[in-house]
Design a protein around this motif. Sequence first.
Motif, mmCIF file in Angstrom:
data_model
loop_
_atom_site.group_PDB
_atom_site.id
_atom_site.type_symbol
_atom_site.label_atom_id
_atom_site.label_comp_id
_atom_site.label_asym_id
_atom_site.label_seq_id
_atom_site.Cartn_x
_atom_site.Cartn_y
_atom_site.Cartn_z
ATOM 1 N N UNK A 158 -11.920 58.062 -0.795
ATOM 2 C CA UNK A 158 -11.245 57.343 0.286
ATOM 3 C C UNK A 158 -10.415 56.185 -0.254
ATOM 4 N N UNK A 159 -10.949 55.458 -1.218
ATOM 5 C CA UNK A 159 -10.198 54.339 -1.790
ATOM 6 C C UNK A 159 -8.918 54.827 -2.447
ATOM 7 N N UNK A 165 -0.477 63.259 7.182
ATOM 8 C CA UNK A 165 -0.373 63.048 5.743
ATOM 9 C C UNK A 165 -1.362 61.995 5.251
ATOM 10 N N UNK A 166 -1.761 61.079 6.112
ATOM 11 C CA UNK A 166 -2.742 60.078 5.712
ATOM 12 C C UNK A 166 -4.153 60.652 5.726
ATOM 13 N N UNK A 185 -8.881 64.576 1.601
ATOM 14 C CA UNK A 185 -9.221 65.962 1.288
ATOM 15 C C UNK A 185 -8.528 66.492 0.037
ATOM 16 N N UNK A 186 -7.475 65.809 -0.411
ATOM 17 C CA UNK A 186 -6.844 66.190 -1.676
ATOM 18 C C UNK A 186 -7.731 65.847 -2.871
ATOM 19 N N UNK A 187 -8.682 64.939 -2.646
ATOM 20 C CA UNK A 187 -9.536 64.472 -3.738
ATOM 21 C C UNK A 187 -10.992 64.872 -3.585
ATOM 22 N N UNK A 188 -11.393 65.248 -2.382
ATOM 23 C CA UNK A 188 -12.796 65.560 -2.105
ATOM 24 C C UNK A 188 -12.822 66.805 -1.233
ATOM 25 N N UNK A 217 -2.065 69.952 1.745
ATOM 26 C CA UNK A 217 -2.989 70.002 0.610
ATOM 27 C C UNK A 217 -2.609 71.174 -0.289
ATOM 28 N N UNK A 218 -2.514 70.974 -1.599
ATOM 29 C CA UNK A 218 -2.144 72.065 -2.509
ATOM 30 C C UNK A 218 -3.019 73.292 -2.315
#
Length: 351
Positions: free
Chosen positions: A41-42, A286-287, A292-295, A308-309
């Motif tokens: 999240x950060x 987009x925010x 979800x792009x990282x987790x 998301x890719x």
Amino acid sequence: MRTYLQIVSAAAICFATSTFAASAADPVTVVGWGGTWDKAYKDGVWDKYTEQTGTPIVMEEWGGEVAKVRAQVQAGNITYDVVSVEAPAMEVGCAEGLFVPLTPEITGDAANYLPGTLHECGVASDTWATILAYNTDVYKGDAAPKSWADFWNVEKFPGKRGLYQQAQFTLENALMADGVKREDMYKVLGTPEGVDRAFAMLDKIKPHAVWWSTTTQGIQNLDSGEVALSDGFNARITNEVINEKKPYAIAWDAGFFYGTDYWAVVKGAPHQQGGLDLLKWFSIPENQAGFSKLYAYGTGRKEAADLIPADWKANLPTSPEHLQHGASYDNDFWTEHKEALEERFKAWLAK
């Protein structure tokens, strides 16, 4: 799609420079689940918000205890602004007036959200799934478990298996193993006969179960080889595979239920308006996608999935390829029945 993204991006920039400028100096305290969840999240959301608006985010972590919010409100000493809460806690907190109701002006159109990811007082912070995972060094190719019936089949798949030590999640999996369709789950589980049926299935698996109560414990059981298949939360399994190079896989086709944690603004919080401003910004697709792009947990808004890719989206329970095998946990059912079913589960486990 390019035009849509351009419009959303322009709207986000305009929104950030106009709406938030007046409160840019006031920090907002956001309370999440800690660890890698908070880090995602950060890195993916809060830093971007601060960069765009100048508003600092103060991060704290907790275990989701709505009693802590209640105590702060009753004492008139509120330190939390925005909190992430599980669905049953959201139902309780919203009904008690602990959280601020959210309008479509804050969240956007409800039709743009997946079922169960938008609440009167909250917007999805993450959408997770409880899935069937297995060790690919033990179960290879066509010999791998493909259903919850396979999970329960100790003759074909001998050995111990990990199971989450609570009624919610476990009862649904037991009934899927007994052939209950996801769409019929709460019709069945909402009857005494259905509950008995679920516990009868648990009777069958109990001698082969290794119970876990934390995700770390569940992973340790897999790592040690004590179990070679287990239920679990999808993001933790994905993390083990991608970051730790562990030989695990998720049997998405077996079927799963997904649940939602919600961001809620505490009523009377010192920066209540700042919290509402934050959720309005967060509700832009987009925010939302930044987390979800990282987790490997999904978003609430359907459009966020398009941002998301593709290779990473394949890890999310809300991806179209997986969602066809999933269904939402019934929050109303568990709000009404959780206490009684958990008590019965504890008594059953102690026998």
